[in-house]
Design a protein around this motif. Structure first.
Motif, PDB file in Angstrom:
ATOM      1  N   VAL A  11       0.836  -1.199   0.000  1.00 56.06           N
ATOM      2  CA  VAL A  11       0.000   0.000   0.000  1.00 56.06           C
ATOM      3  C   VAL A  11       0.871   1.249   0.000  1.00 56.06           C
ATOM      4  CG1 VAL A  11      -1.720   1.316   1.308  1.00 56.06           C
ATOM      5  CG2 VAL A  11      -1.951  -1.161   1.087  1.00 56.06           C
ATOM      6  N   ALA A  12       1.914   1.271   0.822  1.00 56.33           N
ATOM      7  CA  ALA A  12       2.813   2.428   0.883  1.00 56.33           C
ATOM      8  C   ALA A  12       3.480   2.670  -0.469  1.00 56.33           C
ATOM      9  CB  ALA A  12       3.869   2.224   1.968  1.00 56.33           C
ATOM     10  N   THR A  13       3.917   1.601  -1.118  1.00 57.49           N
ATOM     11  CA  THR A  13       4.551   1.729  -2.436  1.00 57.49           C
ATOM     12  C   THR A  13       3.565   2.298  -3.447  1.00 57.49           C
ATOM     13  OG1 THR A  13       6.032  -0.125  -1.974  1.00 57.49           O
ATOM     14  CG2 THR A  13       5.709   0.445  -4.281  1.00 57.49           C
ATOM     15  N   GLN A  14       2.341   1.807  -3.447  1.00 55.88           N
ATOM     16  CA  GLN A  14       1.317   2.317  -4.370  1.00 55.88           C
ATOM     17  C   GLN A  14       1.025   3.785  -4.104  1.00 55.88           C
ATOM     18  OE1 GLN A  14      -1.951  -0.369  -3.680  1.00 55.88           O
ATOM     19  NE2 GLN A  14      -1.192  -1.886  -5.142  1.00 55.88           N
ATOM     20  N   MET A  15       0.936   4.150  -2.827  1.00 56.82           N
ATOM     21  CA  MET A  15       0.670   5.550  -2.479  1.00 56.82           C
ATOM     22  C   MET A  15       1.800   6.447  -2.954  1.00 56.82           C
ATOM     23  SD  MET A  15      -1.012   5.097   1.333  1.00 56.82           S
ATOM     24  CE  MET A  15      -0.976   6.865   1.709  1.00 56.82           C
ATOM     25  N   GLN A  16       3.046   6.001  -2.778  1.00 59.68           N
ATOM     26  CA  GLN A  16       4.183   6.811  -3.209  1.00 59.68           C
ATOM     27  C   GLN A  16       4.183   6.982  -4.725  1.00 59.68           C
ATOM     28  OE1 GLN A  16       8.287   5.433  -2.594  1.00 59.68           O
ATOM     29  NE2 GLN A  16       8.724   7.436  -1.707  1.00 59.68           N
ATOM     30  N   ARG A  17       3.839   5.927  -5.448  1.00 60.20           N
ATOM     31  CA  ARG A  17       3.761   6.014  -6.912  1.00 60.20           C
ATOM     32  C   ARG A  17       2.711   7.018  -7.367  1.00 60.20           C
ATOM     33  NH1 ARG A  17       4.083  -0.378  -7.847  1.00 60.20           N
ATOM     34  NH2 ARG A  17       6.329  -0.588  -7.678  1.00 60.20           N
ATOM     35  N   LYS A  18       1.669   7.186  -6.529  1.00 61.42           N
ATOM     36  CA  LYS A  18       0.594   8.133  -6.851  1.00 61.42           C
ATOM     37  C   LYS A  18       0.922   9.554  -6.402  1.00 61.42           C
ATOM     38  CE  LYS A  18      -3.055   4.689  -6.845  1.00 61.42           C
ATOM     39  NZ  LYS A  18      -4.241   4.163  -6.163  1.00 61.42           N
ATOM     40  N   GLY A  19       2.126   9.737  -5.844  1.00 57.52           N
ATOM     41  CA  GLY A  19       2.565  11.078  -5.489  1.00 57.52           C
ATOM     42  C   GLY A  19       2.417  11.471  -4.038  1.00 57.52           C
ATOM     43  N   VAL A  20       2.002  10.555  -3.193  1.00 56.16           N
ATOM     44  CA  VAL A  20       1.895  10.868  -1.769  1.00 56.16           C
ATOM     45  C   VAL A  20       3.301  11.053  -1.212  1.00 56.16           C
ATOM     46  CG1 VAL A  20       1.180  10.000   0.492  1.00 56.16           C
ATOM     47  CG2 VAL A  20      -0.287   9.637  -1.505  1.00 56.16           C
ATOM     48  N   VAL A  21       3.500  12.134  -0.475  1.00 56.33           N
ATOM     49  CA  VAL A  21       4.798  12.429   0.133  1.00 56.33           C
ATOM     50  C   VAL A  21       4.776  11.928   1.575  1.00 56.33           C
ATOM     51  CG1 VAL A  21       6.411  14.251   0.782  1.00 56.33           C
ATOM     52  CG2 VAL A  21       5.103  14.435  -1.347  1.00 56.33           C
ATOM     53  N   PHE A  22       5.773  11.137   1.917  1.00 57.10           N
ATOM     54  CA  PHE A  22       5.853  10.540   3.249  1.00 57.10           C
ATOM     55  C   PHE A  22       6.731  11.385   4.158  1.00 57.10           C
ATOM     56  CE2 PHE A  22       4.371   7.107   0.713  1.00 57.10           C
ATOM     57  CZ  PHE A  22       3.614   6.328   1.565  1.00 57.10           C
ATOM     58  N   PRO A  23       6.347  11.484   5.440  1.00 55.49           N
ATOM     59  CA  PRO A  23       7.192  12.230   6.385  1.00 55.49           C
ATOM     60  C   PRO A  23       8.537  11.538   6.554  1.00 55.49           C
ATOM     61  CG  PRO A  23       5.436  11.050   7.545  1.00 55.49           C
ATOM     62  CD  PRO A  23       5.190  10.878   6.077  1.00 55.49           C
ATOM     63  N   ASN A  24       9.545  12.311   6.847  1.00 57.04           N
ATOM     64  CA  ASN A  24      10.898  11.793   7.117  1.00 57.04           C
ATOM     65  C   ASN A  24      11.498  11.021   5.955  1.00 57.04           C
ATOM     66  OD1 ASN A  24      10.621  12.710   9.869  1.00 57.04           O
ATOM     67  ND2 ASN A  24       9.385  10.896  10.256  1.00 57.04           N
ATOM     68  N   THR A  25      10.998  11.247   4.726  1.00 54.98           N
ATOM     69  CA  THR A  25      11.493  10.527   3.555  1.00 54.98           C
ATOM     70  C   THR A  25      11.636  11.499   2.383  1.00 54.98           C
ATOM     71  OG1 THR A  25      10.273   8.563   4.278  1.00 54.98           O
ATOM     72  CG2 THR A  25      11.064   8.576   2.015  1.00 54.98           C
ATOM     73  N   PRO A  26      12.829  11.605   1.795  1.00 54.73           N
ATOM     74  CA  PRO A  26      12.966  12.436   0.598  1.00 54.73           C
ATOM     75  C   PRO A  26      12.028  11.932  -0.505  1.00 54.73           C
ATOM     76  CG  PRO A  26      15.127  11.769   1.422  1.00 54.73           C
ATOM     77  CD  PRO A  26      14.096  10.991   2.192  1.00 54.73           C
ATOM     78  N   SER A  27      11.408  12.848  -1.228  1.00 55.74           N
ATOM     79  CA  SER A  27      10.402  12.462  -2.224  1.00 55.74           C
ATOM     80  C   SER A  27      10.967  11.598  -3.342  1.00 55.74           C
ATOM     81  CB  SER A  27       9.738  13.703  -2.817  1.00 55.74           C
ATOM     82  OG  SER A  27      10.703  14.531  -3.425  1.00 55.74           O
ATOM     83  N   ASP A  28      12.280  11.687  -3.592  1.00 57.43           N
ATOM     84  CA  ASP A  28      12.875  10.882  -4.661  1.00 57.43           C
ATOM     85  C   ASP A  28      13.411   9.537  -4.162  1.00 57.43           C
ATOM     86  OD1 ASP A  28      14.924  12.055  -3.193  1.00 57.43           O
ATOM     87  OD2 ASP A  28      16.236  12.296  -4.928  1.00 57.43           O
ATOM     88  N   GLU A  29      13.242   9.259  -2.872  1.00 57.61           N
ATOM     89  CA  GLU A  29      13.740   8.011  -2.286  1.00 57.61           C
ATOM     90  C   GLU A  29      12.592   7.008  -2.157  1.00 57.61           C
ATOM     91  OE1 GLU A  29      15.223   6.789   2.100  1.00 57.61           O
ATOM     92  OE2 GLU A  29      16.287   8.459   1.165  1.00 57.61           O
TER      93      GLU A  29
END
Length: 117
Positions: A11-29
């Motif tokens: 779920v986290a991977t899918q959310m990141q692919r959809k552009g969700v930005v996670f706290p404490n994580t660089p957006s390109d990582e």
């Protein structure tokens, strides 16, 4: 027997692919998909000692340390699911959201098993 409902790493991977930005994580990582790394994203520390994770889980009764490890593992999954749900900012209740993001085959198998009993 215990069946999972929602793979929080997927779920986290899918959310990141959809552009969700996670706290404490660089957006390109890429986001880590394990419970320990996902917990860290949301500010929690999850200790997962190899001596316990690699111990004999078939032996009964489980040791106190194994029981503690299993309880923390289960809680971490719920904590991460709740954090992902909040991060997505949806008005869908969490139980429905989990079912939407769950592995359909696992959910179907668990439902069929429940109907048999």
């Amino acid at each position: 027997e215990c069946n999972g409902v929602c793979d929080v790493g997927r779920v986290a991977t899918q959310m990141q692919r959809k552009g969700v930005v996670f706290p404490n994580t660089p957006s390109d990582e890429p986001i880590g998909v394990g419970l320990k790394s996902l917990a860290a994203v949301f500010g929690a520390t999850l200790e997962k000692p190899k001596a316990i994770s690699r111990s004999n889980w078939e032996a009964r009764p489980l040791t106190t340390r194994q029981q503690h490890y299993a309880a923390l593992d289960a809680y971490a999954g719920l904590f991460i699911a709740a954090s992902l749900h909040a991060l997505q900012g949806t008005s869908t209740p969490m139980s429905a959201w989990l079912m939407q993001h769950g592995d359909a085959t696992t959910v179907d198998a668990a439902a069929k098993k429940k109907r048999r009993h």
